[in-house]
Design a protein around this motif. Sequence first.
Motif, PDB file in Angstrom:
ATOM      1  N   ILE A 118       4.713  12.910   4.402  1.00 24.21           N
ATOM      2  CA  ILE A 118       4.229  11.631   4.923  1.00 24.21           C
ATOM      3  C   ILE A 118       4.791  11.444   6.328  1.00 24.21           C
ATOM      4  CG2 ILE A 118       4.265   9.126   4.625  1.00 24.21           C
ATOM      5  CD1 ILE A 118       4.576   9.586   1.620  1.00 24.21           C
ATOM      6  N   PRO A 119       3.952  11.341   7.339  1.00 19.23           N
ATOM      7  CA  PRO A 119       4.458  11.182   8.709  1.00 19.23           C
ATOM      8  C   PRO A 119       5.262   9.897   8.875  1.00 19.23           C
ATOM      9  CG  PRO A 119       2.119  11.762   8.704  1.00 19.23           C
ATOM     10  CD  PRO A 119       2.479  11.423   7.297  1.00 19.23           C
ATOM     11  N   GLN A 120       6.302   9.965   9.701  1.00 22.93           N
ATOM     12  CA  GLN A 120       7.035   8.746  10.027  1.00 22.93           C
ATOM     13  C   GLN A 120       6.094   7.757  10.708  1.00 22.93           C
ATOM     14  OE1 GLN A 120      10.408  10.516  12.297  1.00 22.93           O
ATOM     15  NE2 GLN A 120      11.690   9.391  10.858  1.00 22.93           N
ATOM     16  N   GLY A 121       6.204   6.499  10.307  1.00 22.94           N
ATOM     17  CA  GLY A 121       5.364   5.464  10.898  1.00 22.94           C
ATOM     18  C   GLY A 121       3.997   5.314  10.251  1.00 22.94           C
ATOM     19  N   LEU A 122       3.704   6.098   9.218  1.00 22.97           N
ATOM     20  CA  LEU A 122       2.379   6.031   8.600  1.00 22.97           C
ATOM     21  C   LEU A 122       2.134   4.676   7.928  1.00 22.97           C
ATOM     22  CD1 LEU A 122       0.384   8.648   6.720  1.00 22.97           C
ATOM     23  CD2 LEU A 122       1.001   6.600   5.435  1.00 22.97           C
ATOM     24  N   ILE A 123       0.950   4.134   8.168  1.00 24.97           N
ATOM     25  CA  ILE A 123       0.507   2.878   7.562  1.00 24.97           C
ATOM     26  C   ILE A 123      -0.760   3.152   6.760  1.00 24.97           C
ATOM     27  CG2 ILE A 123      -0.390   0.553   8.010  1.00 24.97           C
ATOM     28  CD1 ILE A 123       1.255   0.622  10.648  1.00 24.97           C
ATOM     29  N   ARG A 124      -0.815   2.666   5.540  1.00 28.79           N
ATOM     30  CA  ARG A 124      -2.020   2.807   4.713  1.00 28.79           C
ATOM     31  C   ARG A 124      -2.759   1.481   4.678  1.00 28.79           C
ATOM     32  NH1 ARG A 124      -1.258   3.739  -1.529  1.00 28.79           N
ATOM     33  NH2 ARG A 124      -1.244   1.460  -1.481  1.00 28.79           N
ATOM     34  N   ILE A 125      -4.074   1.545   4.767  1.00 26.71           N
ATOM     35  CA  ILE A 125      -4.876   0.328   4.732  1.00 26.71           C
ATOM     36  C   ILE A 125      -6.020   0.472   3.745  1.00 26.71           C
ATOM     37  CG2 ILE A 125      -6.295   1.078   6.714  1.00 26.71           C
ATOM     38  CD1 ILE A 125      -6.426  -1.999   7.434  1.00 26.71           C
ATOM     39  N   SER A 126      -6.219  -0.557   2.952  1.00 26.19           N
ATOM     40  CA  SER A 126      -7.388  -0.675   2.092  1.00 26.19           C
ATOM     41  C   SER A 126      -8.287  -1.718   2.744  1.00 26.19           C
ATOM     42  CB  SER A 126      -6.985  -1.116   0.678  1.00 26.19           C
ATOM     43  OG  SER A 126      -8.126  -1.362  -0.123  1.00 26.19           O
TER      44      SER A 126
END
Length: 383
Positions: A354-362
Motif C-alpha cells: 500500500i503506497p504511503q499517502g494512499l486514500i481510498r474513495i467510494s
Amino acid sequence: MKEKKDRFPEDIIIHCGENSCDYLGSVSVPIYQSSLFSRKRGDTGYNYTRINNPTTEAVEKKLAELEKAEGALLFSSGMAAISAAIMRYIKTGSRIVTVKNVYMPMEGFFTKYLKDKFGVETAFFEAGDYDDFLSAMEGGADIVYLETIVSNVFSIPDIERICTYARERGARTIVDNTYATPIFCNPLSLGADIVVHSCSKYINGHSDLVAGVLMSDAETIAETRHWERAVLGAVMDPHQSWLLLRGMRTLTLRMKQHMENGIRLAEFLQSHPKIERVLYPALPGHPQHELARKMLSGFPGLFSFVPAGGIEKARKLFYSLNEPEIGPSWGGFETIVNGPGLGLSMEESKRTGIPQGLIRISVGLENIETIIDDFQTALDALG
C-alpha cells in the motif's frame, strides 16, 4: 454446476422469488417476523427461522439467480458468510493460498485464529502476478481464497485461470465478489466453488444494515444450511432480510450511477498535477485493465489514489474535503473516504504494497460535479 438460463438482472430483482398469489395478492414480500411456524395445518416447509424463513428465502432466490448459482444462504454479516465458506472446506492442518492485502479481518482469521486453533498454514501472493500464485501453490493448497478486486491496491487475480489450476490439484476456490457485485461479475461461471458477498456494501447500498451471503451449488448450500449456518447460528433475521430486499430493488440503477460517477472522478484526479497515481482498473493505464474488461462487465465507483508530495500533503487533502464522509466502509449511497496509507511507515508500505499517502474513495450517488468541485477546492488549498 448446471447452466442457468440468463435473465435480465432488473427482471430478476423485481420478480424472482416472488409470487403475489403466495402473499394474499401483496406485491411486496411480507415480513414473516416469526421465530417458528406451526404445523397444525400441515407441513408448509417452514419450521424455525434459524433454518429458513419465507422473507429471507425470497431474497436468497434473487441473489442466487443474479449470481448464476443453484442456491444462496443469507447470514447476519459478511464475515459470517465468509467464515462459513472457509469452515465448509477447512480441516486440521489445511493450507490456504490467498491474495496479499486480503480484507484485514480475513488476514487475522487465517494467520491467527485458524493457525492457532487448527494448525492452518496460509501463503500469500500478489493478485496480479500469476507466477507468484504458482509459487504460493508449490506447497499445495486445500483452499484458494480470492477477491474479485483487491481493495486498497486494486489489483486483479485472473479468477478463471486460477480456478482451473486449483481444481486440477484438488483445491477449492472461494471468491469474495463484494466489489463487483453479481451485476458486474459472476465468479461461479469462471470456475469458483463458492462466492461470498458482504451485502452491507453495494447489494444493500443504503448503509443501514449488516449482512452477508454465500452462494454455490445445491449440495453445498444444503450442507452449509444445516451445519455452518443453522448449527453455528449466524442467521439473518426477517426484518433485516426485508430491508435488504428493499435496498436491492435499485441495485442495477445504482451500480450504473456509481460507475459513471467513479470514472468521472478518477479521470479528473488522474489528469490533476497534484495527484501522483490513481489505482482503478477502469482506467486504461491500469496494468490489468484488459483483464478487468474481460472479467467484468462494469466497474463500481471504488478506487484509490495517491496525492503527490508525501503523507502530509495527502493527510491535508484528506481532511480538507467537505462532501465525503470519513469511515472504513463503502458501497453506500454516500461518498466516503478512508486513509489506509496515511499512517504507514516506509517499512509497512513495502510489506503491504500500500503506497504511503494512499486514500481510498467510494464514490456515491451525489451529483458528480459537486464532488469534483470539492476536490478541486481541496487540491487548490494544498498550495
